[in-house]
Scaffold this active site. Structure first.
Site, short mmCIF file in Angstrom:
data_model
loop_
_atom_site.label_atom_id
_atom_site.label_comp_id
_atom_site.label_asym_id
_atom_site.label_seq_id
_atom_site.Cartn_x
_atom_site.Cartn_y
_atom_site.Cartn_z
N GLU A 72 -40.44 15.68 -5.10
CA GLU A 72 -39.58 15.21 -6.20
C GLU A 72 -39.31 13.72 -6.01
O GLU A 72 -39.52 13.15 -4.94
CB GLU A 72 -38.24 15.97 -6.18
CG GLU A 72 -38.39 17.48 -6.31
CD GLU A 72 -37.05 18.22 -6.41
OE1 GLU A 72 -36.91 19.01 -7.34
OE2 GLU A 72 -36.16 18.00 -5.57
N ASP A 110 -28.89 13.55 -7.98
CA ASP A 110 -29.68 12.32 -7.76
C ASP A 110 -29.15 11.05 -8.42
O ASP A 110 -28.74 11.08 -9.59
CB ASP A 110 -31.09 12.47 -8.36
CG ASP A 110 -31.74 13.79 -8.05
OD1 ASP A 110 -31.16 14.58 -7.32
OD2 ASP A 110 -32.84 14.01 -8.56
C1 FRU Z 1 -34.00 16.43 -7.35
C2 FRU Z 1 -34.10 17.11 -8.71
C3 FRU Z 1 -35.11 16.39 -9.57
C4 FRU Z 1 -34.67 16.73 -10.97
C5 FRU Z 1 -33.17 16.77 -10.82
C6 FRU Z 1 -32.49 17.78 -11.68
O1 FRU Z 1 -32.80 16.66 -6.69
O2 FRU Z 1 -34.46 18.46 -8.53
O3 FRU Z 1 -36.45 16.73 -9.30
O4 FRU Z 1 -35.09 15.78 -11.90
O5 FRU Z 1 -32.90 17.07 -9.46
O6 FRU Z 1 -31.10 17.67 -11.61
#
Ligand code: FRU
Length: 484
Positions: free
Chosen positions: A226, A42
């Site tokens: 998310e 992300d």
């Molecule tokens: C989304 C996610 C988020 C988390 C991060 C961990 O892709 O699962 O929810 O904070 O990636 O790397």
């Protein structure tokens, strides 16, 4: 090889500039940002400060698969040319318990009034991220923590009274914080993923947070939620009218085998987000656009960028010493259509600086980093990366814009990768004009009105594939693309 010849060869290789070396790496995008090495997911903490756009991102400094999550960092003055900087905030160990804390997704804000009083003067950067506490790779708890930087994001100190928000849950994450001037307060949106809830908190100092309201379950709940974001957009051609958008990551429009992004259009009164929307709306119809959030502190436009990948196969894509890249930064808008309010997306105007040369024919293309404008009458299409039976097809059929990557090259690394993406264009058009941005292993398709986008990765195996036009499609513009 004779020692002298070997020396000459070594001298030749090392005389190539880093840029040239990158350009020969298989699948490495040339105009999309990807870190030099290791795993990336992300985008985090997107923020503009003093002439620089900051792109922090989920990063594993130690390998090419997910783990040791930390915040990587790159900066740009123009949203096109990015400079990678050292890792900004790293995973850390608690010496007494032996537990470690990963730095999960989150946000960065410019603390223009020094509301935290952590910095000596106003204007430092504050990051609010999910502190993911784990032992032997088992997640124990997620809470929200804070770090601050007085040197424009180059170095960070973790706040010594972390966490700043803890509701005693294993899954509770991805804070997005922004300033709400009408009530002179900070607002945080974050998710309780398995309950399909976005919670909204308020704070005066970024340290003490008060729960204001919740949104959800609503829309698509086929996968956990998310990376939420909440922002206001002006409605196109309706002066003075705005709406609020709540965007988040979860299931894909084609079903829960893949992840994707959805959004809600509604109202926000400073406390509560409400939406009368009945059906789910999705941001992108390709398989490779996830966890997008918008920049903080950018005046007069709203810019989102996303992670180009999909959790279903992200850890297996056949790239080399790196895994993961980011989309083109997209300027968002909102249009009232006959179907209701819809998000529009266009590459930021700065992207036009990647246009190197305008070409007359697709046969002149010498690189796999280029841009096309194509008019697609119903029933027509275009093959990209065409060589023998290998091809990626984009077309308009039965009123649906589609991208077919089932014959795009390497597809064997994961059973669901070979897919066809499509989106129904409403009302059914006789023709559709699209902009296609191709960059080695990523394709971003935008309908020129911005209402439909498809983002997909492909991994072609031939070195000099071509472009082939099918059934009346018209290529109206062709540019070779490159960064400065
Ligand atoms: C989304 C996610 C988020 C988390 C991060 C961990 O892709 O699962 O929810 O904070 O990636 O790397």
């Amino acid at each position: 090889m004779k020692p002298f010849a070997l020396l000459v060869l070594i001298a030749f290789i090392s005389s190539c500039s880093p840029k040239e070396k990158i350009s020969i790496e298989q699948y490495r995008p040339q105009v999309h940002y990807s870190p030099q090495k290791n795993w990336t997911n992300d985008p985090n903490g997107l923020v503009y400060l003093d002439g620089e756009y900051h792109l922090f991102y989920q990063y594993n400094p130690y390998g090419t698969t997910w783990g040791h999550m930390s915040w990587g960092h790159a900066v740009s003055t123009d949203l096109v040319n990015w400079k990678e900087l050292p890792v900004a905030i790293e995973e850390y160990l608690d010496a007494t318990t032996g537990d470690s804390t990963m730095i999960f997704s989150g946000t960065a804000v410019v603390d223009f009034n020094n509301s935290t009083t952590l910095c000596n003067e106003p204007g430092c950067l504050i990051s609010i991220y999910t502190s993911h506490l784990h032992r032997n790779n088992q997640g124990l708890r997620q809470h929200q923590s804070l770090a601050y930087s007085t040197d424009k994001g180059r170095t960070w100190k973790r706040y010594n009274k972390n966490p700043v928000l803890d509701i005693d849950r294993k899954d509770f994450r991805d804070p997005k914080v922004f300033w709400y001037p009408e009530r002179e307060k900070w607002i945080m949106a974050l998710v309780v993923p398995d309950l399909y809830k976005v919670q909204l908190y308020e704070s005066k100092d970024l340290l003490a947070w008060n729960l204001m309201s919740e949104f959800g379950p609503a829309g698509d709940t086929l996968r956990i939620w998310e990376c939420p974001d909440l922002f206001e957009l002006p409605v196109e051609d309706q002066p003075g009218k705005t709406k609020w958008i709540l965007s988040l990551s979860g299931s894909h429009p084609a079903g829960p085998t893949f992840v994707g992004m959805q959004y809600f259009v509604g109202e926000f009164d400073g406390t509560t987000f409400t939406s009368a929307q009945l059906q789910p709306l999705y941001v992108d119809f390709g398989k490779d656009y996830y966890a997008g959030i918008v920049f903080n502190n950018v005046k007069d436009r709203t810019i989102m960028l996303g992670w180009v990948n999909n959790w279903t196969y992200a850890n297996q894509i056949p790239t080399g010493k790196w895994r993961g890249m980011f989309s083109i930064p997209r300027e968002l808008g909102l249009k009232e259509t006959n179907q209701g309010f819809r998000l529009t997306q266009q590459p930021v105007k700065e992207w036009e600086t990647t246009r190197q040369q305008e070409l007359n024919s697709v046969t002149e293309l010498q690189t796999q980093t280029f841009e096309l404008e194509v008019e697609l009458p119903e029933g027509s299409g275009i093959h990209l990366f065409k060589s023998g039976t290998e091809q990626t097809t984009i077309g308009l059929r039965d009123g649906k814009l589609f991208l077919d990557r089932t014959k795009s090259g390497r597809i064997e690394f994961q059973k669901d990768f070979a897919s066809v993406e499509f989106v129904t264009i409403e009302p059914k058009p006789e023709r559709l004009t699209i902009r296609i941005l191709v960059d080695q292993s990523v394709i971003e398709v935008f309908s020129t009105d911005g209402l439909y986008t498809i983002t997909d990765q492909v991994f072609p195996t031939h070195t000099n594939p071509g472009v082939e036009v099918l059934g009346g499609a018209k290529v109206k513009k062709i540019w070779n693309s490159a960064r400065k």
